[in-house]
Enzyme design. Structure first.
Site, PDB file in Angstrom:
ATOM      1  N   GLY A 203      -7.687  -8.582 -25.652  1.00 24.39           N
ATOM      2  CA  GLY A 203      -6.792  -7.461 -25.969  1.00 24.39           C
ATOM      3  C   GLY A 203      -6.737  -7.235 -27.471  1.00 24.39           C
TER       4      GLY A 203
ATOM      5  N   THR B 284      -5.663  -7.148 -31.484  1.00 28.44           N
ATOM      6  CA  THR B 284      -5.427  -8.198 -32.485  1.00 28.44           C
ATOM      7  C   THR B 284      -3.930  -8.453 -32.639  1.00 28.44           C
ATOM      8  OG1 THR B 284      -7.459  -7.536 -33.586  1.00 28.44           O
ATOM      9  CG2 THR B 284      -5.927  -8.833 -34.891  1.00 28.44           C
TER      10      THR B 284
ATOM     11  N   GLY C 107      -2.826 -10.456 -29.835  1.00 32.63           N
ATOM     12  CA  GLY C 107      -3.540 -11.730 -29.970  1.00 32.63           C
ATOM     13  C   GLY C 107      -2.729 -12.720 -30.803  1.00 32.63           C
TER      14      GLY C 107
ATOM     15  N   GLU D  67     -10.237 -12.927 -27.498  1.00 30.50           N
ATOM     16  CA  GLU D  67     -11.270 -11.891 -27.578  1.00 30.50           C
ATOM     17  C   GLU D  67     -10.561 -10.615 -28.013  1.00 30.50           C
ATOM     18  OE1 GLU D  67     -14.531 -12.240 -27.133  1.00 30.50           O
ATOM     19  OE2 GLU D  67     -14.465 -14.338 -26.542  1.00 30.50           O
TER      20      GLU D  67
ATOM     21  N   CYS E  15     -14.555  -2.390 -26.718  1.00 31.20           N
ATOM     22  CA  CYS E  15     -14.205  -3.192 -27.902  1.00 31.20           C
ATOM     23  C   CYS E  15     -15.319  -3.217 -28.942  1.00 31.20           C
ATOM     24  CB  CYS E  15     -13.833  -4.605 -27.491  1.00 31.20           C
ATOM     25  SG  CYS E  15     -15.121  -5.433 -26.553  1.00 31.20           S
TER      26      CYS E  15
HETATM   27  P1  NAD Z   1      -3.200  -5.153 -25.148  1.00 34.84           P
HETATM   28  O1  NAD Z   1      -3.144  -6.140 -26.197  1.00 34.84           O
HETATM   29  O2  NAD Z   1      -2.181  -4.051 -25.141  1.00 34.84           O
HETATM   30  O3  NAD Z   1      -3.077  -5.836 -23.675  1.00 34.84           O
HETATM   31  C1  NAD Z   1      -3.920  -6.848 -23.206  1.00 34.84           C
HETATM   32  C2  NAD Z   1      -3.164  -7.785 -22.290  1.00 34.84           C
HETATM   33  O4  NAD Z   1      -2.095  -8.319 -23.006  1.00 34.84           O
HETATM   34  C3  NAD Z   1      -2.566  -7.130 -21.041  1.00 34.84           C
HETATM   35  O5  NAD Z   1      -2.808  -7.953 -19.933  1.00 34.84           O
HETATM   36  C4  NAD Z   1      -1.112  -7.016 -21.350  1.00 34.84           C
HETATM   37  O6  NAD Z   1      -0.295  -7.109 -20.227  1.00 34.84           O
HETATM   38  C5  NAD Z   1      -0.889  -8.179 -22.271  1.00 34.84           C
HETATM   39  N1  NAD Z   1       0.206  -7.948 -23.202  1.00 34.84           N
HETATM   40  C6  NAD Z   1       0.561  -6.785 -23.776  1.00 34.84           C
HETATM   41  N2  NAD Z   1       1.627  -6.965 -24.583  1.00 34.84           N
HETATM   42  C7  NAD Z   1       1.932  -8.286 -24.524  1.00 34.84           C
HETATM   43  C8  NAD Z   1       2.926  -9.097 -25.133  1.00 34.84           C
HETATM   44  N3  NAD Z   1       3.834  -8.606 -25.968  1.00 34.84           N
HETATM   45  N4  NAD Z   1       2.911 -10.419 -24.865  1.00 34.84           N
HETATM   46  C9  NAD Z   1       1.999 -10.956 -24.032  1.00 34.84           C
HETATM   47  N5  NAD Z   1       1.060 -10.223 -23.421  1.00 34.84           N
HETATM   48  C10 NAD Z   1       1.016  -8.906 -23.656  1.00 34.84           C
HETATM   49  O7  NAD Z   1      -4.618  -4.665 -25.309  1.00 34.84           O
HETATM   50  P2  NAD Z   1      -5.173  -3.501 -24.577  1.00 34.84           P
HETATM   51  O8  NAD Z   1      -4.616  -2.218 -25.103  1.00 34.84           O
HETATM   52  O9  NAD Z   1      -4.995  -3.775 -23.126  1.00 34.84           O
HETATM   53  O10 NAD Z   1      -6.734  -3.590 -24.965  1.00 34.84           O
HETATM   54  C11 NAD Z   1      -7.270  -2.906 -26.076  1.00 34.84           C
HETATM   55  C12 NAD Z   1      -7.638  -3.843 -27.194  1.00 34.84           C
HETATM   56  O11 NAD Z   1      -8.362  -4.943 -26.675  1.00 34.84           O
HETATM   57  C13 NAD Z   1      -8.550  -3.217 -28.224  1.00 34.84           C
HETATM   58  O12 NAD Z   1      -8.180  -3.661 -29.486  1.00 34.84           O
HETATM   59  C14 NAD Z   1      -9.929  -3.753 -27.875  1.00 34.84           C
HETATM   60  O13 NAD Z   1     -10.833  -3.771 -28.948  1.00 34.84           O
HETATM   61  C15 NAD Z   1      -9.586  -5.117 -27.390  1.00 34.84           C
HETATM   62  N6  NAD Z   1     -10.602  -5.608 -26.483  1.00 34.84           N
HETATM   63  C16 NAD Z   1     -11.361  -6.658 -26.872  1.00 34.84           C
HETATM   64  C17 NAD Z   1     -12.369  -7.113 -26.060  1.00 34.84           C
HETATM   65  C18 NAD Z   1     -13.238  -8.265 -26.461  1.00 34.84           C
HETATM   66  O14 NAD Z   1     -13.965  -8.771 -25.598  1.00 34.84           O
HETATM   67  N7  NAD Z   1     -13.203  -8.716 -27.688  1.00 34.84           N
HETATM   68  C19 NAD Z   1     -12.601  -6.491 -24.841  1.00 34.84           C
HETATM   69  C20 NAD Z   1     -11.803  -5.428 -24.474  1.00 34.84           C
HETATM   70  C21 NAD Z   1     -10.788  -4.989 -25.299  1.00 34.84           C
END
Ligand code: NAD
Length: 511
Positions: A201, A203, A206, A223, A257
């Site tokens: 998800g 940064t 993360g 990731e 991503c």
């Molecule tokens: P996100 O961070 O909003 O959500 C990802 C996960 O985190 C979800 O399952 C969500 O429920 C959980 N989450 C959200 N808020 C949270 C919190 N406060 N506490 C704990 N968990 C929480 O990310 P997104 O919008 O779903 O994804 C997009 C981002 O992910 C982009 O920055 C993209 O580049 C990155 N991404 C990276 C990869 C990789 O392999 N490096 C792959 C896909 C996406």
């Protein structure tokens, strides 16, 4: 953890997943998931899940993202099938112990290490490739010998529902469980004690995951995202560069991503590149791209407006595209020129079909541009000059590099996939996934032989005599040189014996 409008922490809610984790931990302690045959069986079941449920997967992806069928087939089906087949083919090799040579002081001992599972792991997925980002880590977790909880992203609800429905039908429910829900559910899960956390998800989130894991000293793989730059120089095949960059940017409507985030090039390259891009966009999606079945949609309104804000705020000029439609969550592939490097669009990940171009004077200037920003997930270089690509590889940092193409570096199961710095921590795919979900454990089996009584025990035990300490130190300093590994010498020994036999044979015949 804080719940909105509440000063009282709801302990029942907080530990809602305690029993799930305890049950998995109990299963893990039985040793069930450590058994390689069991792991292979589960991986084969995962393969069957993919093969028997293509329609369900394609339908969920279409409802969540209007993902084109071709993209769903390749990225979220064929790739998963290839990944699990690769694990099935190699698992026995990956799980084999590695014997290490022992030194003179351990001449009759056995020393080896082997990758062992962490235990009970948590996998948190993202929405843009909902099947791939939840099930590829799961494949690695199973291969590693762990029990796992998978929490798919709430933002692609149809895919999350399909995963929650299918996993218990194919995999052993006492070892692998799916928990659906949003950030609050993720936070509740993070309150539990895990042996490993794998997160995909943004940064920003993360960092939340990392600090939650740090409280329990839980190891993580993160990731994350970031801005993956593309450098194009005047030696590049401009038509092919435009074809590959536009494809990489438009797959999943830019919500990838490792999508090319922005272009850096000289003014001369910019003019040629834009001309080629106009033609390529027309070839790929026709004169009305909104009607093309080969372009996905933005996942939701929040992300739609987030991307539109970049278009509204930027001081750059729209060179290609620029249309949008809120009802359809549609944003046209758009190229912006004259973009200032200090604008928000140049500091935040775009994650949509907008491609800004910033001008630089040279390759060195471009390297400097990249190095002054957070380390990206990927760097793309389009050039026919080997020295230029070598220079980028040598003087920049990123999760991966691809020369003269986009996204393709992630398609090889033999290559690690992951970020560095702001773009992530750790890697997976193929053996790297297996290693991420396990750790090498060192085992030394000592004997009670007389030889070692002299060499090791007498020397190391008190009372510490000066002469013993000196000899012991001499041995320890030379541990590396005293290794007894006969295998490299065996071919020479065989050759020597063969030589002797030939010599005797000749002598006998001459007589
Ligand atoms: P996100 O961070 O909003 O959500 C990802 C996960 O985190 C979800 O399952 C969500 O429920 C959980 N989450 C959200 N808020 C949270 C919190 N406060 N506490 C704990 N968990 C929480 O990310 P997104 O919008 O779903 O994804 C997009 C981002 O992910 C982009 O920055 C993209 O580049 C990155 N991404 C990276 C990869 C990789 O392999 N490096 C792959 C896909 C996406």
């Amino acid at each position: 953890m804080v719940y909105a409008n509440s000063h009282v922490i709801d302990m029942e809610k907080l530990r809602r997943h305690e029993q799930t984790v305890e049950d998995l931990r109990d299963t893990f302690l039985t040793g069930k998931t450590r058994d390689v045959e069991f792991r292979l069986k589960q991986l084969k079941n995962l393969l069957r899940l993919y093969k028997e449920n293509w329609d369900r997967i394609a339908d969920a992806l279409s409802q969540d993202l209007r993902k084109p069928i071709a993209e769903a087939k390749v990225f979220e089906h064929a790739f998963l099938i290839g990944d699990v087949k690769h694990a099935i083919k190699n698992l026995r090799k990956w799980t084999k112990p590695t014997n290490v040579p022992t030194c003179l002081a351990n001449v009759s001992d056995n020393a080896w290490h082997r990758y062992e599972p962490f235990g009970t792991v948590l996998i948190i997925g993202a929405w843009n490739y909902p099947f791939m980002l939840a099930l590829m880590p799961l494949c690695a977790a199973i291969a590693g010998g762990n029990c796992a909880v998978i929490k798919p992203s709430e933002m692609s609800p149809h895919s999350a529902a399909a995963i929650a429905d299918l996993i218990p039908k194919y995999l052993d429910s006492s070892c692998y469980k799916v928990v659906t829900g949003g950030p609050e559910t993720a936070q509740e899960l993070l309150e539990e004690k895990w042996d490993f956390i794998f997160y995909t998800g943004s940064t920003t989130i993360g960092k939340v995951i990392y600090s939650a894991a740090a409280k329990q000293l839980t190891p993580v793989c993160l990731e994350l995202g970031g801005k993956s730059p593309v450098f194009v120089d005047n030696t590049a095949d401009m038509k092919k560069a435009a074809q590959r960059i536009i494809w990489g940017k438009c797959v999943n409507l830019g919500q990838t991503c490792i999508a090319p985030d922005y272009i850096i090039c000289t003014k001369e390259v910019e003019d040629n590149f834009i001309q080629e891009c106009r033609q390529v966009l027309c070839d790929y999606y026709g004169t009305n791209p909104k009607a093309s079945k080969d372009l996905a949609r933005i996942v939701n309104k929040r992300h739609f407006y987030r991307i539109l804000k970049y278009l509204a705020e930027t001081k750059g000029t729209v060179a290609v595209g620029g249309e949008h439609d809120e009802r359809e969550l549609w944003i046209e592939p758009t190229i912006l020129v004259g973009v200032d490097p200090t604008e928000p669009i140049m500091s935040e990940e775009i994650f949509g079909p907008i491609l800004p171009i910033c001008r630089v004077r040279s390759a060195d200037d471009a390297i400097n541009f990249i190095n002054r920003r957070p380390k990206p997930l990927a760097i793309y270089i389009f050039t026919n000059d080997n020295n230029t690509s070598k220079k980028f590889v040598k003087f920049t940092h990123s999760g991966s590099v691809c020369v003269n193409d986009c996204l393709y570096q992630s398609s090889l199961h033999q290559m690690p996939f992951g970020g560095v710095g702001d773009s992530g921590l750790g890697q997976y795919h193929g053996v790297f996934g297996f290693q991420t979900f396990s750790r090498p454990r060192a085992v030394l089996e000592r004997s009670y032989s007389n030889f070692e009584n002299v060499t090791a025990y007498k020397l190391r035990h008190p009372p510490y005599l000066n002469s013993h300490v000196k000899l012991n130190a001499w041995i320890v300093e030379r541990f590396d040189m005293l290794f007894v590994n006969p295998w490299p010498y065996i071919p020479y020994l065989l050759m020597f014996i063969l030589g002797l036999l030939v010599m005797f044979g000749i002598q006998k015949t001459v007589r």
